[in-house]
Design an enzyme around this catalytic site. Structure first.
Site, PDB file in Angstrom:
ATOM      1  N   PHE A  22       1.038  -1.676   0.119  1.00 51.75           N
ATOM      2  CA  PHE A  22      -0.224   0.297   0.328  1.00 51.75           C
ATOM      3  C   PHE A  22       1.042   1.177  -0.338  1.00 51.75           C
ATOM      4  O   PHE A  22       1.719   0.900   0.714  1.00 51.75           O
ATOM      5  CB  PHE A  22      -1.152   0.003   1.056  1.00 51.75           C
ATOM      6  CG  PHE A  22      -1.345  -1.340   1.341  1.00 51.75           C
ATOM      7  CD1 PHE A  22      -2.818  -1.420   0.283  1.00 51.75           C
ATOM      8  CD2 PHE A  22      -1.518  -2.378   2.597  1.00 51.75           C
ATOM      9  CE1 PHE A  22      -3.390  -2.900   0.552  1.00 51.75           C
ATOM     10  CE2 PHE A  22      -2.668  -3.498   2.234  1.00 51.75           C
ATOM     11  CZ  PHE A  22      -3.090  -3.161   1.328  1.00 51.75           C
ATOM     12  N   ASP A  23       0.924   2.291  -0.745  1.00 51.32           N
ATOM     13  CA  ASP A  23       0.732   4.152  -0.736  1.00 51.32           C
ATOM     14  C   ASP A  23       0.342   4.648   0.478  1.00 51.32           C
ATOM     15  O   ASP A  23       0.834   5.993   0.997  1.00 51.32           O
ATOM     16  CB  ASP A  23       0.662   4.361  -2.169  1.00 51.32           C
ATOM     17  CG  ASP A  23       1.616   3.485  -3.275  1.00 51.32           C
ATOM     18  OD1 ASP A  23       2.955   2.916  -3.061  1.00 51.32           O
ATOM     19  OD2 ASP A  23       0.771   3.200  -4.029  1.00 51.32           O
ATOM     20  N   VAL A  24      -1.172   4.507   0.573  1.00 52.08           N
ATOM     21  CA  VAL A  24      -2.123   5.028   1.787  1.00 52.08           C
ATOM     22  C   VAL A  24      -2.098   4.296   2.101  1.00 52.08           C
ATOM     23  O   VAL A  24      -3.201   3.172   2.262  1.00 52.08           O
ATOM     24  CB  VAL A  24      -2.835   5.365   0.308  1.00 52.08           C
ATOM     25  CG1 VAL A  24      -3.963   6.567   1.333  1.00 52.08           C
ATOM     26  CG2 VAL A  24      -1.988   6.729  -0.298  1.00 52.08           C
ATOM     27  N   ARG A 249      -3.958   0.214  -4.013  1.00 51.83           N
ATOM     28  CA  ARG A 249      -2.995   0.852  -3.428  1.00 51.83           C
ATOM     29  C   ARG A 249      -3.615   1.523  -1.651  1.00 51.83           C
ATOM     30  O   ARG A 249      -2.283   2.685  -0.965  1.00 51.83           O
ATOM     31  CB  ARG A 249      -1.839   1.401  -4.020  1.00 51.83           C
ATOM     32  CG  ARG A 249      -1.356   0.500  -5.473  1.00 51.83           C
ATOM     33  CD  ARG A 249      -0.737  -0.081  -5.217  1.00 51.83           C
ATOM     34  NE  ARG A 249       1.109   0.435  -4.594  1.00 51.83           N
ATOM     35  CZ  ARG A 249       1.906  -0.414  -4.234  1.00 51.83           C
ATOM     36  NH1 ARG A 249       1.843  -2.028  -4.067  1.00 51.83           N
ATOM     37  NH2 ARG A 249       3.154   0.306  -3.179  1.00 51.83           N
TER      38      ARG A 249
END
Lengths: 306, 306
Positions: A22-24, A249
């Site tokens: 994940f980015d967030v 993501r």
């Protein structure tokens, strides 16, 4: 829905893989980062770890009485550093929805609010004109004259430019405000709620929440408002509108299966992460109708990733 | 339910037979005897005809803000002579229910009320101790101190002898009263409502009714109150308790199929009589799910019985 979630506490490799996906990270706050006035040990270190790995951290709160700036102060008072940009509250969500998503006719752009200063600050930040709210002119008893003026549609009491009624938690709720909100909606205003939580934790017990402020109007109008808080997807749309993230993501972290986890699942996020420091139990997450992708005993178990 | 009601307007023999079947006539008021401030022509003559034939006339109203004495004045102001004994209001119904039907423990006999003076007058008449209501001490904002005191169960704010919460229409509703009512019920108090009408006709339009005052509590508690107004049978039981009539010789007269007629049907009265001067239409009465035994264009058509 029938798959069992992965239990990550103590599973170093599993945690590292999970974070990498994940980015967030969207965080529910009470029950995840703190409980009441008590910040859980390791909260800051966990947030720092995520930020240091380049993750966008977002604090998602249904609290409508506070603006983002107020909420940042609350986080600070709990010893949690944050930036206003990381905060997404239901009052901000509602303001964005009104200013950027609702297509209001030019002569119907005013918002009649039931709520506290947080809503007003966020409406002001989005240049949305409003009335009601904390204006002392509305903190009075309804009079026999008011009934007649409302029935007659007196423009000095029922502003013809009001196109939206927005209801949040209001500690100064009264019959006059409810009567005006009722008649604005009957005359065609869009009926919105910052959130529909029926109760609010405070002082170790519960009090009436924002949903209980909408309840008289829902009953009298026979209509439900559009809610801009979790788990309604209008809030997810508003968050996406602001952060422009790739949903696959992004991961929602929360303690409540039926609101936080549901919010992430219905938003088709790449992941959902439950923690056991709040409302839902291991059993809720393992066998309930709304199961996260993974869960932890506590958020700071994410620190055990290396 | 599938039988068609008899249309009595102009049917002199039918009307005489109908009247002869009953000893007691229960009247809904607004929409039957008057509309708004306007008494229908022939109302008094019709009531006089019934009284002269030895019928007991009872005015049944869900209006909880007025006591029976207040309501008698209202009838007088509309030019309708009555006695207090003929009036049965939801505040009186609630008071009788509390004093004569509820078996409250000795140390739980106080009633916390949300409502206006009508409720208080009727509770006083039944010697029921009460607090809340119109007491100016409750007409104030909730304070941070209040949350703590409520959470701690401070007996100076949450009277331990309160065993009932009674909610009626309150034009001075506020967060403090709602918070106290919420916590009293959470602590075990019986949750009652004078009535659950969502709206109230006034000044030719509608405003929020007593049901809308209970709505925040219903949402926050996740529980419904026992309602002492039409169409709930607790009110019929209270009327019967007072007038000791034979249900098979009683007739409910009203303009609303889903409240008045339903009230009479579920109460297993001998008859129900609809009138077309209010909410329900000929079609509602003829083909709707809740059909009266008979109906008239207007109440004063009963005068055409000879």
């Amino acid at each position: 829905m029938t798959e069992s979630p992965r239990y990550l506490t103590g599973d170093g490799d599993g945690i590292r893989d999970f974070i990498d996906k994940f980015d967030v990270f969207l965080f529910d706050c009470d029950g995840v980062l703190w409980s009441g006035d008590h910040t859980f040990p390791g909260t800051n270190e966990t947030l720092e770890l995520l930020r240091s790995r380049g993750k966008q951290v977002v604090f998602v709160t249904n609290n409508s009485t506070k603006s983002r700036a107020d909420y940042k102060k609350k986080l600070e008072s709990l010893g949690i550093p944050s930036s206003t940009e990381e905060i997404f509250s239901s009052s901000y969500s509602a303001s964005i929805y009104i200013s950027r998503i609702l297509q209001l006719p030019e002569n119907k752009r005013k918002v009649f609010t039931i709520g506290e200063t947080g809503i007003e600050q966020e409406l002001r930040a989005e240049n949305v004109p409003f009335l009601g709210g904390t204006d002392p002119a509305y903190r009075r008893d309804i009079t026999p004259e008011d009934y007649k003026r409302i029935a007659a549609g007196d423009p000095d009491l029922l502003d013809p430019e009001v196109g939206v009624v927005l209801v949040g938690l209001d500690f100064h709720i009264n019959y006059l405000k409810l009567a005006l909100a009722f008649h604005y909606v009957r005359r065609g205003a869009v009926f919105l709620a910052t959130n529909i939580d029926s109760t609010l934790p405070s002082s170790g017990t519960f009090f009436l929440g924002a949903g209980s402020m909408s309840a008289p109007l829902i009953m009298a109008l026979g209509r439900e408002p559009v809610s801009l808080g979790k788990p309604n997807q209008a809030m997810m749309d508003a968050i996406e509108g602001k952060f422009k993230f790739d949903r696959s993501r992004a991961c929602m972290v929360g303690d409540r299966a039926n609101t936080d986890i549901r919010f992430g699942l219905e938003g088709k996020l790449g992941g959902t992460l439950g923690v056991l420091t709040g409302v839902s139990s291991k059993e809720d997450f393992e066998t309930g109708p709304t199961r996260p992708l993974a869960y932890l005993d506590k958020l700071s178990d994410l620190l055990g990733s290396s």
